[in-house]
Write a protein that holds these residues in place. Structure first.
Motif, PDB file in Angstrom:
ATOM      1  N   TRP A  92       0.615  -7.014   5.892  1.00  0.00           N
ATOM      2  CA  TRP A  92       1.697  -6.136   5.506  1.00  0.00           C
ATOM      3  C   TRP A  92       2.031  -5.294   6.737  1.00  0.00           C
ATOM      4  O   TRP A  92       1.310  -5.360   7.734  1.00  0.00           O
ATOM      5  CB  TRP A  92       1.268  -5.204   4.378  1.00  0.00           C
ATOM      6  N   HIS A 142      -6.499   2.968  -0.521  1.00  0.00           N
ATOM      7  CA  HIS A 142      -6.428   3.092  -1.978  1.00  0.00           C
ATOM      8  C   HIS A 142      -7.836   3.237  -2.559  1.00  0.00           C
ATOM      9  O   HIS A 142      -8.085   4.106  -3.395  1.00  0.00           O
ATOM     10  CB  HIS A 142      -5.733   1.864  -2.574  1.00  0.00           C
ATOM     11  N   LYS A 193      -2.535  -8.696  -7.725  1.00  0.00           N
ATOM     12  CA  LYS A 193      -2.549  -7.265  -8.040  1.00  0.00           C
ATOM     13  C   LYS A 193      -2.372  -6.437  -6.776  1.00  0.00           C
ATOM     14  O   LYS A 193      -1.626  -5.441  -6.771  1.00  0.00           O
ATOM     15  CB  LYS A 193      -3.863  -6.909  -8.731  1.00  0.00           C
ATOM     16  N   ALA A 204       1.304  -6.557  -5.519  1.00  0.00           N
ATOM     17  CA  ALA A 204       2.175  -5.710  -6.336  1.00  0.00           C
ATOM     18  C   ALA A 204       1.893  -4.234  -6.105  1.00  0.00           C
ATOM     19  O   ALA A 204       2.827  -3.416  -5.996  1.00  0.00           O
ATOM     20  CB  ALA A 204       1.989  -6.070  -7.813  1.00  0.00           C
ATOM     21  N   ARG A 205       0.617  -3.863  -6.020  1.00  0.00           N
ATOM     22  CA  ARG A 205       0.253  -2.456  -5.840  1.00  0.00           C
ATOM     23  C   ARG A 205       0.743  -1.919  -4.515  1.00  0.00           C
ATOM     24  O   ARG A 205       1.327  -0.821  -4.443  1.00  0.00           O
ATOM     25  CB  ARG A 205      -1.273  -2.287  -5.942  1.00  0.00           C
ATOM     26  N   GLU A 213       3.158  -2.970  -2.575  1.00  0.00           N
ATOM     27  CA  GLU A 213       4.629  -2.825  -2.540  1.00  0.00           C
ATOM     28  C   GLU A 213       5.077  -1.643  -3.385  1.00  0.00           C
ATOM     29  O   GLU A 213       5.944  -0.874  -2.964  1.00  0.00           O
ATOM     30  CB  GLU A 213       5.298  -4.109  -3.015  1.00  0.00           C
ATOM     31  N   ALA A 214       4.473  -1.450  -4.554  1.00  0.00           N
ATOM     32  CA  ALA A 214       4.852  -0.340  -5.427  1.00  0.00           C
ATOM     33  C   ALA A 214       4.536   1.008  -4.799  1.00  0.00           C
ATOM     34  O   ALA A 214       5.227   2.006  -5.056  1.00  0.00           O
ATOM     35  CB  ALA A 214       4.136  -0.470  -6.772  1.00  0.00           C
ATOM     36  N   GLN A 215       3.504   1.042  -3.967  1.00  0.00           N
ATOM     37  CA  GLN A 215       3.110   2.298  -3.331  1.00  0.00           C
ATOM     38  C   GLN A 215       3.819   2.536  -2.003  1.00  0.00           C
ATOM     39  O   GLN A 215       3.492   3.477  -1.284  1.00  0.00           O
ATOM     40  CB  GLN A 215       1.589   2.307  -3.118  1.00  0.00           C
ATOM     41  N   GLY A 216       4.792   1.697  -1.672  1.00  0.00           N
ATOM     42  CA  GLY A 216       5.603   1.911  -0.483  1.00  0.00           C
ATOM     43  C   GLY A 216       5.160   1.171   0.752  1.00  0.00           C
ATOM     44  O   GLY A 216       5.713   1.376   1.833  1.00  0.00           O
ATOM     45  N   PRO A 263       6.436  -5.573   1.291  1.00  0.00           N
ATOM     46  CA  PRO A 263       5.945  -6.903   0.928  1.00  0.00           C
ATOM     47  C   PRO A 263       5.016  -7.472   1.997  1.00  0.00           C
ATOM     48  O   PRO A 263       4.886  -6.923   3.095  1.00  0.00           O
ATOM     49  CB  PRO A 263       7.239  -7.723   0.849  1.00  0.00           C
TER      50      PRO A 263
END
Length: 269
Positions: A220, A239, A250, A253-254, A256-259, A262
């Protein structure tokens, strides 16, 4: 634009062949790290990476209590406190377990003087039953050692030794490690060259196609993880604030959701 991490020069000196008109050309002085862990810092003082006892460092300048130079393991450029440096050595063994201790006597009941990380490089001069004597007169458990000349074969197995290790930005040891440090630890232990930071590691190997395989790397922006199997990654991450296993889907997705964006690349070594 030059990258300070790979440019062997500061405002005053430069490695021979890299000097401008304002810099003095110098030949490097080979030394070694004498402390269990030494921070490799920017000119500003921020830690970039860490070096371990017995690793080589090529000094270009000593100034105001710091040594400016180049890490021999990966050509990373930075500053180390002069007190963390010693005479050059040719290590014979490396610590092959997550961590160990150095003792004043070949006796497990003697009070350990130093804690050392996986990857620490030592010069062994004698054997004493279950202990080996180092060139500094300290002793290390024989079962914790591996010959430098016998690298490991699976970098993911090495990375798994660090499971639960606290996350540390710029860390390279069993006392604290970050994502790129975890990748580098695995590859160096297997005799494979590896840059120190994740953006540089993204050039390793080739593009991974099809299903992910053990030993692949997932990237990433600013982060990297080992693929353990088709559905699991292992990474040092903020995290969990530790080296942790995480289901691949998981984690994607996590992050990307946390900024974190991808996945930017998947590489096969």
């Amino acid at each position: 634009m030059t990258d300070r991490r790979s440019t062997p020069a500061n405002a005053r000196v430069a490695l021979t062949g890299f000097a401008s008109a304002d810099q003095r050309e110098v030949t490097p002085e080979r030394v070694s790290i004498s402390r269990p862990v030494a921070d490799l810092r920017r000119d500003s003082g921020q830690r970039d990476r860490q070096l371990l006892m017995g690793e080589a460092f090529d000094v270009l300048e000593r100034h105001a209590g710091r040594a400016f130079g180049i890490s021999a393991r990966d050509a990373y450029v930075g500053y180390i406190e002069e007190g963390d440096l010693g005479l050059p050595v040719v290590p014979t063994h490396t610590i092959g377990v997550r961590a160990s201790h150095l003792y004043p006597e070949p006796d497990l009941k003697s009070e350990a003087l130093l804690s050392v990380s996986f990857g620490t490089r030592l010069v062994i001069v004698d054997e004493r039953h279950k202990f080996m004597e180092t060139d500094t007169g300290l002793f290390v458990p024989k079962s914790h050692l591996r010959l430098v000349a016998k690298p490991f074969s699976d970098p993911v197995t090495i990375a798994q030794l660090f499971f639960g290790t606290p996350y540390l930005w710029g860390g390279n040891s069993a006392f604290g490690i970050d994502c790129s440090g975890l990748v580098q630890a695995g590859l160096l232990a297997c005799g494979e060259g590896c840059p120190g930071d994740s953006d540089l590691q993204e050039s390793l190997g080739g593009a991974a196609t099809g299903a992910m395989e053990r030993g692949d790397l997932m990237f990433w922006k600013g982060h990297v993880a080992w693929v353990v199997d088709a559905g699991t990654i292992l990474h040092a991450n903020a995290h969990h604030m530790a080296v942790a296993y995480e289901p691949m889907d998981k984690a994607i997705a996590r992050i990307e959701a946390q900024g974190g964006g991808p996945v930017t690349a998947r590489r096969r070594l």
